[in-house]
Design an enzyme around this catalytic site. Sequence first.
Site, mmCIF file in Angstrom:
data_model
loop_
_atom_site.group_PDB
_atom_site.id
_atom_site.type_symbol
_atom_site.label_atom_id
_atom_site.label_comp_id
_atom_site.label_asym_id
_atom_site.label_seq_id
_atom_site.Cartn_x
_atom_site.Cartn_y
_atom_site.Cartn_z
ATOM 1 C CB ALA A 1 32.822 43.721 8.613
ATOM 2 C CE1 TYR B 1 -4.277 -1.622 0.486
ATOM 3 C CE2 TYR B 1 -2.812 -3.290 1.399
ATOM 4 C CZ TYR B 1 -4.043 -2.921 0.881
ATOM 5 O OH TYR B 1 -5.034 -3.861 0.758
ATOM 6 C CG ASP C 1 -2.211 4.237 2.871
ATOM 7 O OD1 ASP C 1 -1.832 3.063 2.698
ATOM 8 O OD2 ASP C 1 -3.371 4.527 3.219
ATOM 9 C CE1 TYR D 1 24.518 37.362 -2.230
ATOM 10 C CE2 TYR D 1 25.260 39.158 -3.637
ATOM 11 C CZ TYR D 1 24.624 37.943 -3.482
ATOM 12 O OH TYR D 1 24.100 37.300 -4.568
ATOM 13 C CG HIS E 1 32.905 40.214 10.948
ATOM 14 N ND1 HIS E 1 32.762 39.576 12.153
ATOM 15 C CD2 HIS E 1 34.238 40.431 10.798
ATOM 16 C CE1 HIS E 1 33.947 39.421 12.715
ATOM 17 N NE2 HIS E 1 34.861 39.929 11.907
#
EC number: 2.7.7.23
Length: 466
Positions: free
Chosen positions: A383, A106, A108, A369, A366
């Site tokens: 930073a 099955y 489930d 991006y 620190h």
Amino acid sequence: MSVLAAVVLCAGKGTRMKSEKAKVLHPILGRPLCAYPLKRALELGATSVVPVVGHQAEAVEKAVRGLFPDAPLRFALQREQRGTADAVRSAEEALKGYSGRVLILYGDVPLLRRETLEALLAAHDQAGGKLAMVTTTLEDPTGYGRVIRDGGKVTRIVEHKDCTPEQRAVRECNAGIYSVDADFLWKALAEIKPQNAQGEYYLTDLVEMAAKRGPVGSVEADATETAGVNDRVELAARARVLQQRINEAHMRAGVSLQDPATAYIEEGVTVGPDTEIGPSVTLAAGTVVGKGCTIGQGSVLHASTVADGTVIKPYSVLEEARVGERNVIGPFSRLRPGTELAEDVHLGNFVETKKARIGKGSKANHLTYLGDAVIGSGCNVGAGTITCNYDGVNKHLTELGDGVFIGSDTQLVAPVKVGDGSYVGAGTTVTKNVPPGSLAVSRTPQVTKEGWVATKKARQAKARAG
């Protein structure tokens, strides 16, 4: 063991789930419910696996093919919901010409162990009859079909509503999992009559028909193992059991879980020995963690690879990232898809990377991006540094050579290159390539006006006295 095919029933609507999604597609530890019985069938070496689909057939088929792209799948369609026997009968065409054993599962029921199914197939072989079944003993068997025996031999299944008082006292129940000879199966299914006003056909009739042709094999399983899912409460309960199994397996393999009750580890995760996993950590499918690592509290890893000796500090998120040996990541770092880190890299708090390749020993400790970037070895990124990689239409690449020093609050406007050993002063906006060994500074010269504050305050006081 004989040649094996499997039929996995995935056609139900799952009305009690209160969902627009087919029941078997509801996730349990990152995979659809139906993935678990399908995986078990494949582990047993089934040469043909037939998922019987019905409700949202296209969506179920797409999901299953995506999970098992190389599996010997043959889909069958149950056009109307007319019971379990009708669902299995829908698979006959897909298994045309096959004459071995058919395992019926099955979609489930996610907790069946491979060992239980191996025992079922062995019981079928040993009994030598047409069918073998899984049974389970329940404290409260209300609502379940009882396994009726005569002298220890299985003779039939009697549904609860049809039981005599004596039969209702029986606690051994039918789990609905069968191994059946294919030739017998298709002939017997054709003889089954509808059992209710809805015209539904039930598999339980197979047991009595098989018992008349020879001994019925049986194997008993724990009730937890055979439990299905009918609503979201049961879904969560099955997930807890599965999670406990997974976590215990990792601990027995040499992994330390500081709080096993809160560690969320999906199937398909590999963790090396002597790795320590903190509370509330999520390791999603496809994640590989090496030996001697530390994964800090609240961290989330999706389909990422972390090499030996790396420390992931608390509340860091890794998505399809590749992290080398002896890295230190976090706390609160985010590594997005396409991030590739060499050895001994340090990425600290509130550092975000995306499609960034960072060389050995480089650091960004620190508030940084780094997107669409290639960074050499031995670099220091201060930073507040940002790679300005998007011009509103396209993404552009930032390249830093080896040994580059980037001062704090620097903007690197891509496309741009900073050569080996160069320095960029704090607060600089870099818009042109920087040759190796150079210093780039673009700050406005500082102006200092001594006594300015006193002059300003005197002017303001005069204005107020006005």
